[in-house]
Structure formats: structure tokens, C-alpha cells
Scaffold this motif. Structure first.
Motif, mmCIF file in Angstrom:
data_model
loop_
_atom_site.group_PDB
_atom_site.id
_atom_site.type_symbol
_atom_site.label_atom_id
_atom_site.label_comp_id
_atom_site.label_asym_id
_atom_site.label_seq_id
_atom_site.Cartn_x
_atom_site.Cartn_y
_atom_site.Cartn_z
ATOM 1 N N CYS A 140 -0.543 -1.083 4.258
ATOM 2 C CA CYS A 140 -0.066 -0.454 2.957
ATOM 3 C C CYS A 140 -0.565 0.854 2.998
ATOM 4 N N SER A 141 -1.758 1.153 3.018
ATOM 5 C CA SER A 141 -2.370 2.642 2.907
ATOM 6 C C SER A 141 -1.673 3.604 4.125
ATOM 7 N N VAL A 142 -1.779 2.764 5.342
ATOM 8 C CA VAL A 142 -1.086 3.695 6.466
ATOM 9 C C VAL A 142 0.459 4.034 6.123
ATOM 10 N N THR A 143 1.188 2.978 5.799
ATOM 11 C CA THR A 143 2.447 3.405 5.182
ATOM 12 C C THR A 143 2.770 4.407 4.328
ATOM 13 N N GLY A 144 1.708 4.492 3.133
ATOM 14 C CA GLY A 144 1.811 5.650 2.419
ATOM 15 C C GLY A 144 1.479 7.045 3.069
ATOM 16 N N GLN A 145 0.586 7.035 4.131
ATOM 17 C CA GLN A 145 -0.027 8.288 4.625
ATOM 18 C C GLN A 145 1.303 8.717 5.542
ATOM 19 N N ILE A 146 1.948 7.805 6.292
ATOM 20 C CA ILE A 146 3.276 8.016 7.055
ATOM 21 C C ILE A 146 4.134 8.680 6.112
ATOM 22 N N ALA A 147 4.394 8.123 5.027
ATOM 23 C CA ALA A 147 5.583 8.516 4.123
ATOM 24 C C ALA A 147 4.991 10.036 3.679
ATOM 25 N N SER A 148 3.861 10.184 3.456
ATOM 26 C CA SER A 148 3.516 11.455 3.058
ATOM 27 C C SER A 148 3.369 12.660 4.055
ATOM 28 N N GLY A 149 3.763 12.150 5.405
ATOM 29 C CA GLY A 149 3.955 13.086 6.458
ATOM 30 C C GLY A 149 2.867 13.064 7.610
ATOM 31 N N ALA A 150 1.906 12.122 7.569
ATOM 32 C CA ALA A 150 1.193 11.975 8.706
ATOM 33 C C ALA A 150 1.711 11.773 9.898
ATOM 34 N N ASN A 151 1.631 12.629 10.976
ATOM 35 C CA ASN A 151 2.391 12.556 12.411
ATOM 36 C C ASN A 151 1.450 11.862 13.380
ATOM 37 N N LEU A 152 0.125 11.522 13.139
ATOM 38 C CA LEU A 152 -0.852 10.615 13.995
ATOM 39 C C LEU A 152 -1.859 10.012 12.980
ATOM 40 N N ILE A 153 -2.095 8.725 13.495
ATOM 41 C CA ILE A 153 -3.255 7.966 12.556
ATOM 42 C C ILE A 153 -4.389 7.688 13.487
ATOM 43 N N VAL A 154 -5.673 7.847 13.019
ATOM 44 C CA VAL A 154 -6.761 7.492 13.750
ATOM 45 C C VAL A 154 -7.479 6.434 12.954
ATOM 46 N N PHE A 155 -7.684 5.254 13.402
ATOM 47 C CA PHE A 155 -8.299 4.209 12.755
ATOM 48 C C PHE A 155 -9.533 3.410 13.300
ATOM 49 N N THR A 156 -10.722 3.533 12.369
ATOM 50 C CA THR A 156 -11.721 2.998 12.987
ATOM 51 C C THR A 156 -12.122 1.604 12.732
ATOM 52 N N ARG B 221 6.125 -3.402 14.663
ATOM 53 C CA ARG B 221 7.289 -3.946 14.092
ATOM 54 C C ARG B 221 7.339 -4.671 12.582
ATOM 55 N N VAL B 222 5.738 -4.926 12.265
ATOM 56 C CA VAL B 222 5.949 -5.460 10.875
ATOM 57 C C VAL B 222 4.875 -4.852 10.144
ATOM 58 N N GLU B 223 4.634 -3.437 10.464
ATOM 59 C CA GLU B 223 3.247 -2.934 9.649
ATOM 60 C C GLU B 223 3.846 -1.837 8.709
ATOM 61 N N PHE B 224 5.118 -1.942 8.263
ATOM 62 C CA PHE B 224 5.628 -1.157 7.296
ATOM 63 C C PHE B 224 5.591 -2.060 5.892
ATOM 64 N N VAL B 225 4.433 -1.657 5.095
ATOM 65 C CA VAL B 225 4.194 -2.185 3.805
ATOM 66 C C VAL B 225 4.140 -1.322 2.712
ATOM 67 N N PRO B 226 5.154 -1.026 2.196
ATOM 68 C CA PRO B 226 5.192 -0.250 0.913
ATOM 69 C C PRO B 226 4.321 -0.877 -0.158
ATOM 70 N N TRP B 227 3.533 0.034 -0.905
ATOM 71 C CA TRP B 227 2.954 -0.706 -1.960
ATOM 72 C C TRP B 227 3.732 -0.959 -3.419
ATOM 73 N N GLN B 228 3.564 -2.387 -3.627
ATOM 74 C CA GLN B 228 4.384 -3.056 -4.594
ATOM 75 C C GLN B 228 3.380 -3.161 -5.845
ATOM 76 N N ILE B 229 4.181 -2.239 -7.016
ATOM 77 C CA ILE B 229 3.503 -2.368 -8.348
ATOM 78 C C ILE B 229 4.528 -3.067 -9.193
ATOM 79 N N GLY B 230 4.168 -3.923 -10.152
ATOM 80 C CA GLY B 230 5.289 -4.301 -10.962
ATOM 81 C C GLY B 230 5.719 -5.653 -10.885
ATOM 82 N N ALA B 231 6.484 -6.003 -11.819
ATOM 83 C CA ALA B 231 6.931 -7.513 -11.567
ATOM 84 C C ALA B 231 8.018 -7.705 -10.422
ATOM 85 N N THR B 232 8.187 -8.937 -10.045
ATOM 86 C CA THR B 232 9.029 -9.412 -9.108
ATOM 87 C C THR B 232 9.890 -10.222 -10.096
ATOM 88 N N MET B 233 11.123 -9.776 -10.383
ATOM 89 C CA MET B 233 12.003 -10.443 -11.268
ATOM 90 C C MET B 233 13.252 -11.381 -10.527
#
Length: 498
Positions: free
Chosen positions: A397-413, A486-498
């Protein structure tokens, strides 16, 4: 040369870190202490602060004898958090004497891609499988085989887009995230696929001025096309046209100032804050010195260490960060949670006891540069330098947000091990310890465990920075080579699922 087996990180620390498994009687330990875990260097009284990195990581919940293992059985969160950052005044980063470059894809908006994919973006979970079918059809037919500058097709499926409010914070976050991916510099062109009746309506995305260029952005609705097969058939020539446009862009030398690096950690252990994270911090400073951008995130995992960031920020930036901290305290309380729900069981097995301890190590990824801006989740990052983007600590979820913000490379420890990738953005994995490197070398790109053996943080940071330039220029990472993303696109979900 005999290497040290115990590390004391700061003169004020009352715990030491076991660099190897210790048995009773070894190196002052009175009981078994696993690698990466803490033990008392002196008697610590009940109610006394326990210190690591020279900072408070919690409070002793009972008397802790000298040499005893310090962990969940005798260390708690306590009522206090934070402490002296060890410096005052704004730090500075000296601009690099030499401008480095990488081979990337220039974009019309001035940004640069490290990859050149065709994206199939979905507005709703209901169109996710069709997006996958379209990509599989194109690959089966070799649709891109004669287009050497296109790296492939990336379908982006997710689990939301309907059953949600059509306004408010949750809706705004999803819209920001989808718009950020649609305009991402690692996509040479985008096909957006909707179902037709969802809450996140395709015309809302289609109306954005940046997505008006039909050479780079096209839109299909499954219900309007006449179903699954008709949509796949309609997508085939559209994808070909988009790919031909994307193929016209070739890799060229691009200044390292166009790098936007998402800084991440996951599956951390007791050595992450000593090896991989501070080494990444050195590399982060090197990117900033080039005029580039690095993005720290995971707000719930800087909790207790936020003072180390606010002291590196102008007053308005510091207040913006503290506003997000207060939001998180309220957010978790509303749902009966608490900020010390972190660390995870795996973190604790690796030696991390409280969120304060975990956060102090996590913040080290941000190096020493001034904090120049604070952004909301998925908000476009337009400020160079070291910045913060609000997000959960959940890695995808965090990486999805960073990519949406424009990150063109991720470094992950990682210290426990991580198997993930984040197409369309390459992800470099750093192992915090030698054992992980030997066990999961097929998933790790760089070993930082040798810092314990004597490699300096500066040298390791330079190695990471060199790898960033190589990967940005097209070298595949381990996760890319294995097909992750293939499965790591996870937008942050806030609010009720209706």
C-alpha cells in the motif's frame, strides 16, 4: 581479525545488540540472546527508560538484571516517546561536484522514466480480470515483439472502485492513485478499462486535462463494448497503436536529478536500523546531492521518531508532518487500535520490540538531508530533495502511494525477507544481514550484512547509489527477473465498504 559480537550504538544506551547468537556467559549475556536482539548492559530498574541509538525505545516493565535479554517480556511502550535528536538547526547537503546520469526515457512533462511499459489501468475490481485477459492476449500474439523500446504490458488490477462513497477522503485517495499511475513516467502509454456502472466512473479520469492525448491515453468500457470477448478484441488494435507511439521514445542520458526514489523497508529485524537502513540513508543523501528526490513514507512506522525529521524541517513542514501524526493517532483510536500495534510478529522475532525502536531504525533510510516537503498519499511530488509522503506501514500500500506520487524507482530494505515487486517501477532489495543474503539470494539485490563485518556505511551507500543508476538505466532487478509486480498494486482504502 576477530569481529565484534556485541554493538553499543550510543554512549547513553543501556542495551547492547547481539551481532551473533549469544549463549549464557558470552559477551556479558546472562541468558541466550538471538542475533539482532538486545540485552541489558547494566541493571535497568522497572519504569526506567530503555535507550538504543541514544533514544528512548520504551520503558522497563520490571527490573532487568545486567546481561538479561531485553524484549517483549520486560520492555513496553510506556507513556513517553521521542527524545533529543542530537542536533539543532537545519542540516545542509552539499551539491555533488559532478552531475551523474542514467539512461532513461524523457517525458513531455519534464519527468523521466526508468522503464517504458504500456499500462492497462482499471477503474474497478470488476474490470481487473479483463485487463489481465487483454495483456495475456497481447503477449500470446506477440503484439510487442518488433518494438524494442517497449518493456512490456502491465495490467493494473485492484480490489476497490465500487461499493464505496462517491465523495470524501477514500474516493479522493483512489482517484489520486489512479491518476498518478495513468500519468506515471514509466508508462509510455495507457489503456484505461472500466466496467461501466462502478462508483469510480471512467469519465472522471478521462476528463483530466493531462489524459486528453489520444496517442498516449485510450479508454474502453466493458458494458459498452459488449462484454469480455468484445473488449479484448477492441483492445488489441488500440494496444498496438499505443505501443507504436511508446516505441518512438528511446533511452537517452538523463541527469540523476530526475531520479525519484521511494524509500521502503519491510520485514525488518534488529539489524535493519544498523546496516541496510542507514546505508540507504547514505544513498538517499547522494541522490539529493544530485538534485534528485527521495520519498520516505509509512507514517505509522516513523511514530516515536518524528522528532528526528521535524528538527530537519522548516516550521511549516514540521507542522505538516505533525498534523499527519495527529491524524493517525485519531484514525487508529477510532477503530479501537493503537500505534504500537506495530512491530509485527516477524519484526519481534527479528529483535524489534516497540514501534519506537522500529521507527528509529526506519527513519535512518532518510539520511541526513533537510525534510523539504510533506505530501498526502498519492499526491504528486513536485519538490526535489528529501520529502515525506503519508501512508500506512503496509508495504504494498505504501509503495503504491509512492509510485502514484511519481517514484520511478523503489529501494526496499528487509531483514526477515521480502518477495515482492512493483511494476511499472523496478525495486532494488537490500538484505540487512548475511544469513538472509545466503538464504534468499535469488530475491535480494545487495547484501548490507557485511557492514557488521567491517564494510563502512559510506562504501555501502555508494554501492547502493551505483546500483540505482544501473537499474534506472535498464538493468533488471531480482524481483523483475522473477516476474513480480502482478498483485502488488494496493491503493489505500479508507471508509466504509457499502
Amino acid at each position: 581479525m576477530t569481529m565484534a559480537r556485541v554493538l553499543r550504538l550510543h554512549p547513553e544506551d543501556n542495551v547492547g545488540i547481539a551481532l551473533t547468537d549469544l549463549v549464557p556467559g558470552e559477551e556479558g549475556a546472562s541468558e541466550a540472546v538471538p542475533r539482532g536482539h538486545k540485552f541489558a548492559l547494566r541493571l535497568i530498574r522497572e519504569g526506567e527508560f530503555v535507550r538504543k541509538y541514544g533514544q528512548i525505545i520504551g520503558t522497563a516493565t520490571m527490573d532487568i538484571p545486567i546481561g538479561a535479554h531485553v524484549h517483549v517480556q520486560n520492555l513496553g511502550m510506556g507513556e513517553d516517546r521521542g527524545g533529543d535528536a542530537g542536533q539543532s538547526g537545519m542540516p545542509t547537503i552539499t551539491p555533488a561536484a559532478q552531475q551523474d546520469s542514467f539512461l532513461g526515457f524523457p517525458r513531455a512533462d519534464g519527468r523521466a522514466g526508468t522503464r517504458n511499459f504500456i499500462g492497462i489501468l482499471t477503474t474497478v475490481n470488476c474490470s481487473g480480470s479483463v485487463a489481465q485477459f487483454i495483456a495475456e492476449d497481447a503477449e500470446r500474439r506477440g503484439l510487442l515483439n518488433d518494438l524494442p523500446n517497449v518493456d512490456g504490458i502491465v495490467p493494473i488490477a485492484h480490489g476497490t472502485g465500487c461499493g464505496m462513497a462517491d465523495r470524501g477522503e477514500g474516493y479522493d485517495i483512489l482517484l489520486r492513485t489512479l491518476a498518478g499511475y495513468a500519468q506515471h513516467p514509466n508508462f509510455g502509454a495507457i489503456l484505461v478499462v472500466g466496467l461501466g456502472c462502478e462508483v469510480m466512473q471512467l469519465p472522471v479520469l478521462q476528463s483530466a486535462p493531462q489524459l486528453k492525448d489520444p496517442a498516449h491515453f485510450r479508454f474502453l468500457t466493458i458494458q459498452n463494448q459488449g462484454g469480455t470477448r468484445a473488449t479484448i478484441d477492441a483492445a488489441r488494435p488500440v494496444l498496438r497503436e499505443l505501443a507504436e507511439t511508446a516505441n518512438q521514445v528511446k533511452r537517452v542520458p538523463i541527469p540523476a536529478s530526475k531520479l525519484v526514489i521511494g524509500l521502503q523497508c519491510g520485514g525488518s529485524d534488529g539489524l535493519s536500523g544498523i546496516t541496510a537502513n542507514p546505508a540507504l540513508g547514505v544513498a538517499s543523501d547522494m541522490v539529493v546531492a544530485q538534485g534528485g528526490t527521495t520519498i520516505l513514507s509509512e507514517t505509522s512506522e516513523i511514530y516515536g521518531a518524528e522528532h528526528l525529521l521535524t528538527r530537519r524541517a522548516a516550521p511549516e513542514v514540521a507542522e505538516a508532518l505533525m498534523a499527519r501524526i495527529r491524524w493517525w493517532e485519531d484514525y487508529t483510536a477510532r477503530f479501537g487500535g493503537h500505534m504500537n500495534n506495530n512491530p509485527s510478529p516477524g519484526n519481534k522475532k527479528g529483535g524489534l520490540t516497540t514501534i519506537l525502536e522500529k521507527s528509529l531504525g526506519a527513519v535512518a533510510k532518510g539520511g541526513s538531508a533537510p525534510l523539504s516537503a510533506v505530501y498526502r498519499y498519492g499526491e504528486p511530488v513536485r519538490t526535489s530533495g528529501f520529502v515525506f509522503m503519508d501512508s500506512p506501514g503496509y508495504d504494498p500500500c505504501s509503495v503504491t502511494g509512492q509510485i502514484a506520487s511519481g517514484a520511478n524507482l523503489i529501494v526496499f530494505t528487509t531483514g526477515r525477507g521480502s518477495v515482492s515487486g512493483y511494476r511499472p517501477v523496478p525495486c532494488i532489495k537490500l538484505a540487512s544481514n548475511n544469513d538472509l543474503w545466503s538464504r534468499m539470494g535469488d530475491d535480494m539485490d545487495i547484501n548490507c550484512g557485511d557492514i557488521i563485518d567491517g564494510t563502512s556505511l559510506q562504501d555501502k551507500g555508494a554501492e547502493i547509489y551505483a546500483a540505482i543508476l544501473e537499474v534506472a538505466s535498464g538493468k533488471p532487478t531480482k524481483s523483475e527477473a522473477q516476474g513480480f509486480g502482478r498483485v502488488e498494486f494496493v491503493p489505500w482504502q479508507i471508509g466504509a465498504t457499502m
